[in-house]
Enzyme design. Structure first.
Site, mmCIF file in Angstrom:
data_model
loop_
_atom_site.group_PDB
_atom_site.id
_atom_site.type_symbol
_atom_site.label_atom_id
_atom_site.label_comp_id
_atom_site.label_asym_id
_atom_site.label_seq_id
_atom_site.Cartn_x
_atom_site.Cartn_y
_atom_site.Cartn_z
ATOM 1 N N ASP A 137 -40.632 24.648 -8.740
ATOM 2 C CA ASP A 137 -39.555 23.171 -10.217
ATOM 3 C C ASP A 137 -39.495 23.486 -11.177
ATOM 4 O OD1 ASP A 137 -42.238 25.353 -10.818
ATOM 5 O OD2 ASP A 137 -43.157 23.858 -9.929
ATOM 6 N N GLU A 147 -49.690 18.095 -7.156
ATOM 7 C CA GLU A 147 -51.242 17.705 -7.729
ATOM 8 C C GLU A 147 -52.034 17.243 -6.794
ATOM 9 O OE1 GLU A 147 -51.845 19.048 -10.639
ATOM 10 O OE2 GLU A 147 -50.444 18.224 -11.855
ATOM 11 N N HIS A 156 -52.659 22.856 -7.385
ATOM 12 C CA HIS A 156 -51.912 22.933 -6.757
ATOM 13 C C HIS A 156 -50.728 23.837 -7.208
ATOM 14 C CE1 HIS A 156 -50.698 23.261 -11.375
ATOM 15 N NE2 HIS A 156 -50.644 23.286 -11.233
ATOM 16 N N ASP A 210 -56.752 23.151 -10.826
ATOM 17 C CA ASP A 210 -57.219 22.894 -9.136
ATOM 18 C C ASP A 210 -56.458 22.994 -7.917
ATOM 19 O OD1 ASP A 210 -54.729 21.551 -9.572
ATOM 20 O OD2 ASP A 210 -54.796 19.421 -11.466
#
Ligand code: GLP
Length: 235
Positions: free
Chosen positions: A67, A143, A138, A136
């Protein structure tokens, strides 16, 4: 799933590097997917050491990063391109034109995502994908959401991720709100996956990801469906 528990961050770095080194030795001209964040830093340090000691050759290796932030150029100190240069690429004999990071400054972000997917496919796909995990759940910047995104796409970062990544910036307002990321489909197509998780703050989400229900609400839970995953965790 192959689970390796380690006692400290140094061991996590060493074992992660040995795992990746095995892949590079088996296929020096192969394709490795790379990750950023604080967790893989020790792995990159060890890979650089293995190179310096003459054990590894990166000259034919091809890499794709997961990313990149939108709006940061590769020379920005917070860009993932700069992170990779500083932590790995500048310390080994990899050819820079064989290292790929999505272009967060591209005028047409969707076209850049499509180009990135094509580049990975043209390289023959990813042999080994390195992953960290967010609080979380990810992976990359995928996400929690209503579905598992398939290909490389523009992602909106959640407040939790912005907060977690603020430590790399001076102020939280400086953290980009969007990023380009490989999709869950891109990651799942990798032939092997190495997931790293360190710190007591990651323990609970790692348990949910590896042993809880498979749901896009915990993006990393999809890894339960992958046939070749190694997890190195602990600390
Ligand atoms: C960022 C990256 C992820 C990484 C995560 C966890 O959000 N996009 O690829 O896994 O941070 O980072 P850390 O290892 O610093 O906890």
């Amino acid at each position: 799933m192959n689970n390796i528990h380690v006692e400290d961050a140094e061991t996590l770095g060493r074992k992660g590097a040995i795992f990746i080194a095995g892949q590079i030795l088996a296929r020096p001209e192969g394709v490795i997917g790379l990750a950023t964040g604080s967790t893989p830093v020790g792995v990159y340090r060890e890979l650089a050491r293995l190179y310096e000691s003459g054990w590894l050759d990166f000259s034919r290796l091809i890499t794709f990063n997961l990313d990149e932030y939108c709006g940061l150029s590769g020379s920005d100190e917070n860009s993932y391109r700069r992170f990779m240069d500083e932590h790995l690429f500048d310390h080994v004999n990899i050819r820079k034109d064989n290292t790929h990071v999505p272009d967060g400054m591209a005028e047409d972000l969707q076209a850049e995502c499509d180009r990135y997917e094509r580049l990975i496919a043209d390289a023959g796909g990813i042999d080994l994908q390195l992953l960290g995990i967010g609080h979380d759940g990810h992976i990359g910047f995928n996400e929690p959401g209503a579905h598992f995104p398939a290909g490389t796409h523009v992602a909106e970062l959640t407040e939790l991720t912005i907060e977690a990544n603020t430590r790399f910036f001076d102020r939280s307002e400086q953290v980009p709100r969007r990023a380009l990321t490989m999709g869950i489909g891109t990651i799942m197509k990798a032939r092997r996956i190495l997931l790293l998780a360190s710190g007591s703050d990651k323990k609970e989400i790692l348990q949910r990801a590896l042993y809880g229900p498979i749901t896009p609400e915990v993006p990393a839970s999809v890894l339960q469906l992958h046939p070749d995953v190694t997890v190195i965790s602990g600390v």
